[in-house]
Enzyme design. Structure first.
Site, PDB file in Angstrom:
ATOM      1  N   HIS A  97      -0.933  -4.914  -5.804  1.00  0.00           N
ATOM      2  CA  HIS A  97      -2.229  -4.573  -5.242  1.00  0.00           C
ATOM      3  C   HIS A  97      -3.362  -5.078  -6.114  1.00  0.00           C
ATOM      4  CE1 HIS A  97      -2.933  -1.427  -8.263  1.00  0.00           C
ATOM      5  NE2 HIS A  97      -1.659  -1.111  -8.103  1.00  0.00           N
TER       6      HIS A  97
ATOM      7  N   CYS B  69       3.136  -0.125 -10.806  1.00  0.00           N
ATOM      8  CA  CYS B  69       2.644  -1.153  -9.893  1.00  0.00           C
ATOM      9  C   CYS B  69       2.220  -2.409 -10.649  1.00  0.00           C
ATOM     10  CB  CYS B  69       1.468  -0.629  -9.084  1.00  0.00           C
ATOM     11  SG  CYS B  69       1.930   0.577  -7.830  1.00  0.00           S
TER      12      CYS B  69
END
Length: 202
Positions: free
Chosen positions: A162, A178
């Site tokens: 992301h 992440c």
């Protein structure tokens, strides 16, 4: 900027505390204490990272994938770089990233993109909420969102590739699992990648 009413933490207060904690994305938070060992430096290294992208080592896909069907993404945790190859192998891109803070938060292996979201929302994982009950339960799309402008879900629950609005986090160990990119880079990768694109973290 809208605010959450008590007993919930206001969005402004969350951002201030998250800034102090080193928000990098969902589910990606780091400690800002330079003595904590969880981030390397607190100075803004955005321009340094951008300049150094040319020094990252380009890679060949063949040692890592048997084919490039649906395209291929390799995330090199050590060098903090994401490599992308098109299915027909005519295009290659290299992006700087943020990576997990510690080894125990680092997941490696093969996965794939299962969903693409432009303007993602964010919610803390159950483990994050237990550690930080004052954090809001949900943040919608926008500049307050730790996931930036785009997110790509993986087969692993809670793991995503992301963007981030906090560009200081790129090039650092600053997430809880992440992989974060500059917003302009995740937008570019988002357009190039498909649901089903192969992903390998090493």
């Amino acid at each position: 900027m809208s605010k959450l009413t008590t007993p919930f933490l206001s969005r402004r207060a969350f951002l201030l505390s998250a800034s102090a904690a080193g928000v990098a994305g969902s589910p990606a938070f780091a400690q800002s204490d330079p003595n904590s060992g969880t981030t390397e430096v607190e100075a803004d290294i955005t321009e340094t990272v951008r300049r150094n992208i040319s020094s990252f080592r380009a890679l060949d896909w063949r040692p890592y994938f048997s084919n490039t069907k649906n395209g291929a993404i390799l995330v090199d945790i050590q060098s903090r770089a994401l490599h992308w190859w098109s299915e027909d192998q005519t295009q290659y891109k290299l992006y700087p990233t943020s990576v997990p803070i510690t080894e125990d938060l680092t997941r490696t292996g093969r996965t794939r993109i299962t969903r693409k979201v432009e303007g993602p929302s964010w919610a803390p994982t159950p483990a994050m909420k237990r550690r930080n009950p004052e954090w809001p339960d949900f943040i919608g799309p926008g500049p307050d969102n730790p996931m930036g402008t785009h997110a790509m879900h993986l087969t692993w629950k809670y793991y995503r590739i992301h963007g981030t609005h906090d560009t200081r986090k790129i090039g650092r160990r600053s997430s809880n699992g992440c992989i974060g990119l500059f917003n302009e880079d995740i937008a570019d990768l988002f357009e190039r990648s498909n649901v089903g694109t192969q992903v390998l973290l090493i």
